[in-house]
Design a protein around this motif. Structure first.
Motif, mmCIF file in Angstrom:
data_model
loop_
_atom_site.group_PDB
_atom_site.id
_atom_site.type_symbol
_atom_site.label_atom_id
_atom_site.label_comp_id
_atom_site.label_asym_id
_atom_site.label_seq_id
_atom_site.Cartn_x
_atom_site.Cartn_y
_atom_site.Cartn_z
ATOM 1 N N TYR A 58 0.849 -1.183 0.000
ATOM 2 C CA TYR A 58 0.000 0.000 0.000
ATOM 3 C C TYR A 58 0.892 1.243 0.000
ATOM 4 N N VAL A 119 -0.343 -7.095 4.206
ATOM 5 C CA VAL A 119 -0.156 -5.765 3.620
ATOM 6 C C VAL A 119 1.087 -5.141 4.235
ATOM 7 N N CYS A 121 3.301 -1.324 4.243
ATOM 8 C CA CYS A 121 3.064 0.093 3.996
ATOM 9 C C CYS A 121 4.312 0.843 4.459
ATOM 10 N N VAL A 141 -6.663 -0.512 4.541
ATOM 11 C CA VAL A 141 -5.779 -1.679 4.679
ATOM 12 C C VAL A 141 -6.522 -2.812 5.384
ATOM 13 N N ARG A 142 -7.268 -2.486 6.434
ATOM 14 C CA ARG A 142 -8.034 -3.520 7.143
ATOM 15 C C ARG A 142 -9.073 -4.163 6.225
ATOM 16 N N PHE A 151 -0.289 -6.744 9.062
ATOM 17 C CA PHE A 151 -0.045 -5.433 8.472
ATOM 18 C C PHE A 151 1.291 -4.956 9.018
#
Length: 260
Positions: A58, A119, A121, A141-142, A151
């Protein structure tokens, strides 16, 4: 991730938006990140996912980190970003990334709920000016993550001001930053010059609470050190310079959370 940054040298204000901004971002050296950041993001991911998993990057920018993740972890990486110009550069790079998607109005086009096993980031928070913007990213993202999926978030500690790291200088020493406060950093380019960047400060201690509000649990933070990098980062990079400031006060923090 696109934000409000540009410029040619320290003192010139800056923006990564548009074609020239995307190219300027792609010319950032990021040696400190490749020593104390990205390898530890990959390590955190490898503890939770295996080969063949779907990983969303992301804020993928020009796709370099996403490509490394795909090759190192053996996963299927999907890059997403708010900047069409960044995605254009990423597609042209012919990296190992499977596909790219644009984020518009806070939602990633073409990706379903719970489509990702993980994910990552990297440095996206620096472009976000306030708490609602951070929560919007965390919430998206969730949405993308399956329940229990990790994450992994890489961020710069805004309180590490004043030191000249190999590829990074952060604001002024002794400054106490409030969440979202304007912050100037300088990033070293591949030609050795420095680029001024207008960022926003996000004290790393505020992140766990924001992640929990967005639907995450089991938040863990680590601050990688040069000693750990001896076994994690590229050996040639480790030997390439003394990393004096990085040894004295490591500036990067890796935050890992699980989708509730």
């Amino acid at each position: 991730m696109s934000d409000e940054r540009t410029g040619d040298s320290p003192g010139a204000g800056a923006t990564w938006s548009g074609t020239e901004g995307a190219r300027a971002f792609a010319a950032v050296e990021a040696a400190t990140d490749w020593l104390l950041g990205y390898p530890f993001v990959f390590r955190a991911l490898s503890r939770r996912i295996g080969a063949g998993a779907v990983l969303v990057d992301y804020g993928c920018g020009p796709g370099k980190v996403a490509g490394h993740a795909a090759r190192r972890l053996g996963v299927r990486v999907i890059g997403v970003d708010t900047s069409p110009e960044m995605l254009e550069l990423a597609r042209a790079a012919e990296s190992a990334v499977a596909e790219f998607h644009l984020v518009e109005d806070g939602r990633t086009e073409g990706l379903d709920d719970a489509c990702a096993d993980a994910v990552m980031c990297n440095h996206v928070l620096a472009s976000l000016p306030d708490e609602p913007a951070v929560l919007s990213v965390f919430t998206e993202v969730r949405r993308l993550l399956r329940p229990g999926g990790p994450f992994v978030l890489l961020s710069t500690d805004p309180d590490c001001g004043g030191a000249e790291y190999a590829s990074l200088r952060i604001g002024d020493p002794g400054t106490v930053h409030t969440p979202g406060q304007a912050l100037t950093v300088w990033l070293r380019r591949t030609d050795g010059s420095w680029q001024e960047v207008r960022n926003h400060a996000w004290p790393v201690g505020r992140l766990p609470g924001l992640l929990e509000r967005a639907g995450f649990r089991d938040v863990v933070q680590e601050r990688p050190t040069v000693g750990e990098a001896l076994e994690t980062a590229d050996p040639d990079l480790v030997r390439s310079r003394p990393w004096t400031a990085e040894r004295e006060r490591p500036p990067l923090v890796v935050t890992t959370a699980l989708a509730a």
